[in-house]
Scaffold this motif. Sequence first.
Motif, short mmCIF file in Angstrom:
data_model
loop_
_atom_site.label_atom_id
_atom_site.label_comp_id
_atom_site.label_asym_id
_atom_site.label_seq_id
_atom_site.Cartn_x
_atom_site.Cartn_y
_atom_site.Cartn_z
N ASN A 354 0.91 -1.24 -0.06
CA ASN A 354 0.07 -0.17 -0.03
C ASN A 354 0.94 1.24 0.21
O ASN A 354 2.01 1.17 0.62
N MET A 355 0.27 2.40 -0.59
CA MET A 355 1.14 3.64 -0.69
C MET A 355 0.25 4.66 -0.24
O MET A 355 -1.08 4.70 -0.81
N THR A 356 0.32 5.64 0.69
CA THR A 356 -0.61 6.47 1.19
C THR A 356 -0.04 7.87 1.39
O THR A 356 1.05 7.92 1.59
N LEU A 357 -1.06 8.81 1.19
CA LEU A 357 -0.65 10.33 1.67
C LEU A 357 -1.66 10.81 2.72
O LEU A 357 -2.77 10.32 2.67
N MET A 358 -1.23 11.37 3.44
CA MET A 358 -1.99 12.12 4.38
C MET A 358 -1.74 13.52 4.70
O MET A 358 -1.32 14.33 5.49
N PRO A 359 -2.31 14.22 3.40
CA PRO A 359 -2.16 15.71 3.35
C PRO A 359 -2.94 16.51 4.42
O PRO A 359 -3.97 15.93 4.81
N VAL A 360 -2.43 17.62 4.89
CA VAL A 360 -3.19 18.60 5.53
C VAL A 360 -3.39 19.84 4.45
O VAL A 360 -2.18 20.44 4.22
N VAL A 361 -4.54 20.22 4.45
CA VAL A 361 -4.70 21.40 3.33
C VAL A 361 -5.57 22.38 3.82
O VAL A 361 -6.52 22.13 4.78
N ASP A 362 -5.25 23.57 3.62
CA ASP A 362 -5.96 24.74 3.73
C ASP A 362 -7.01 25.19 2.71
O ASP A 362 -6.66 25.28 1.77
N ILE A 391 0.56 3.09 -8.42
CA ILE A 391 1.66 3.46 -9.28
C ILE A 391 1.80 2.68 -10.47
O ILE A 391 1.42 1.17 -10.19
N SER A 392 1.99 2.93 -11.45
CA SER A 392 1.95 1.86 -12.97
C SER A 392 3.10 2.53 -13.76
O SER A 392 3.75 3.72 -13.59
N VAL A 393 3.69 1.52 -14.47
CA VAL A 393 4.49 2.09 -15.51
C VAL A 393 4.40 1.80 -16.67
O VAL A 393 3.68 0.55 -17.17
N SER A 394 4.63 2.52 -17.78
CA SER A 394 4.22 2.45 -19.08
C SER A 394 5.23 3.22 -20.04
O SER A 394 5.35 4.37 -19.74
N GLY A 400 1.28 7.92 -12.03
CA GLY A 400 0.33 7.39 -10.57
C GLY A 400 -0.86 8.13 -10.70
O GLY A 400 -1.40 8.62 -11.75
N SER A 401 -1.65 7.39 -9.61
CA SER A 401 -3.15 8.12 -9.46
C SER A 401 -3.38 8.03 -8.19
O SER A 401 -2.85 7.25 -7.53
N VAL A 402 -4.35 8.60 -7.86
CA VAL A 402 -4.92 8.80 -6.30
C VAL A 402 -6.36 8.50 -6.14
O VAL A 402 -7.03 8.76 -7.07
N LYS A 444 -2.56 15.41 -13.74
CA LYS A 444 -1.39 15.95 -13.50
C LYS A 444 -0.22 14.82 -13.13
O LYS A 444 0.58 14.61 -13.87
N LEU A 445 -0.68 13.93 -12.48
CA LEU A 445 0.11 12.63 -12.14
C LEU A 445 0.34 11.59 -13.30
O LEU A 445 1.03 10.95 -13.28
N GLU A 446 -0.70 11.76 -14.28
CA GLU A 446 -0.72 11.00 -15.37
C GLU A 446 0.65 11.24 -16.58
O GLU A 446 1.06 10.45 -17.03
N ALA A 447 1.28 12.43 -16.22
CA ALA A 447 2.47 12.65 -17.04
C ALA A 447 3.52 11.81 -16.56
O ALA A 447 4.60 11.36 -17.30
N GLY A 448 3.61 11.78 -15.18
CA GLY A 448 4.68 10.84 -14.57
C GLY A 448 6.06 11.34 -14.70
O GLY A 448 6.42 12.40 -15.03
#
Length: 478
Positions: A354-362, A391-394, A400-402, A444-448
């Motif tokens: 697993n891969m996770t992000l725990m952002p704190v956003v205003d 995550i993927s490789v091409s 990436g995607s979230v 945005k993450l699709e560019a990689g």
Amino acid sequence: MARLYCIAVALLLLAEVSRFGEGASNPGFVVRITRKGLEYARQYGVAILKKELSTMELPNFSGSYKVSWILTVSYEFNWLKIKRFELRDTDLSLHPGQGVRASLSNSYMSVRGNWKVKKAFITLEGTFDLSVDGISISVSLNLGKHQSGQPTASVAHCSNSIGQVRIAISGHLSWILKLFHEKIENSVKNILEQKICEMVRKSTVSYLEPYLRTLPVTLMIDQVAGIDYSLVGAPQVTSQFLDTSFKGEFFGQSLHSPVLFDAPPIRMPQKYDHMVYFAVSEYVFNTASQVYYQAGRMNFTIKNEHIPLDSPVHLHTSSFQTIVPQLTRLYPNMELELEMSPESAPFLMFIPGNMTLMPVVDIQAFVLLPNPSDRKPLFQLRVRTNISATISVSSGRITGSVTTGSKLKLELKHSNVRLFSVQLMEAVLNYYALHTIYPYLNAKLEAGFPLPLPRDTTLNSLELQIHKDFLLLGANID
């Protein structure tokens, strides 16, 4: 040349380096080539070397020989052409603590050419066929560093030996040459021993060095960031694999700030099913996060025009009447905007599977006043959530995607329109996140970003695994 042979040699050459770009405690990127990859490399290496040796140009040679006490003849051998070259027994072996050795033995070559014998005003000529058995070649390679930061290759040692040379001579009075065939065979042996290593060195300069220069040291990702793929240490050689470490660090093109955190150690599992493995540390992704955060590229504004037409809640004061009743009274029939910015660079965490992000956003909400250039702040929220990453490789790029891992949790930091129901606002923002924010991020993450591959290299039979602190990509190469 655009096959694993080139990649393998490029990496294997690094085994001769004792010190190269030291300084980083841990790499962000590790490439491992296995014995399966070495075997694949050996097959292509043999094909290329066979082609090069088959085109080797052999020089003419001449001399004189005293047949008897009354007869001395002059001879010439010219138009020597290699008709056949066989590399029979080849080996590419790993030697822990030493590097890689390439050896070829029991090889065979046949040569055809013309001969000419002169005695006074008499000239005799014909053709000959030469067979060479037991050719052995041993090569060791060394690597240096170009001022650009790219690796350079050179032949540190080359030796070869010729087992047996046999000559078959045809033509009128060819028996004269047969009288001193041993001298001719020794001459041919000396020529070949010199030319073989000469051809190996020439191939290194003509093919290998230019190919090594296609290994990227830095790659520009976009106008904001680039990635540093410079080497950070000497490769580690074992009996089963060779590991080469790269920095794997993103940097800002306009603001090159130092990274304030270290890369965690990469403990690669003992896997040998694929030819090559790429270990990509979470450090790589987190340096990217830092660069884009510092450049302000993680800030974005959600406007009413971004909301799908079929959305039940638009960014309009009338849509927020139930949530913030004061809005319609203070600002009737006006549009809203939401400005989003992380409090700090969000870091990606790798745990097994697993891969996770725990952002704190205003989130700052504004109302757009009748004058298009004016807007008024309404309230500010702190948002916490858990995001799952994939995550993927091409085509040699990591993308990436979230997706949402948990619902947004809101905290009201400040309000200019009195207190209101945070729970109801959570429902609205979770809808926006699902239909607007996540699609925006995924675009945005699709560019990689690209893997450090030489030119014309494609990956197949991909296998992705998530380990603690790093992503492991196993692949074969065309």
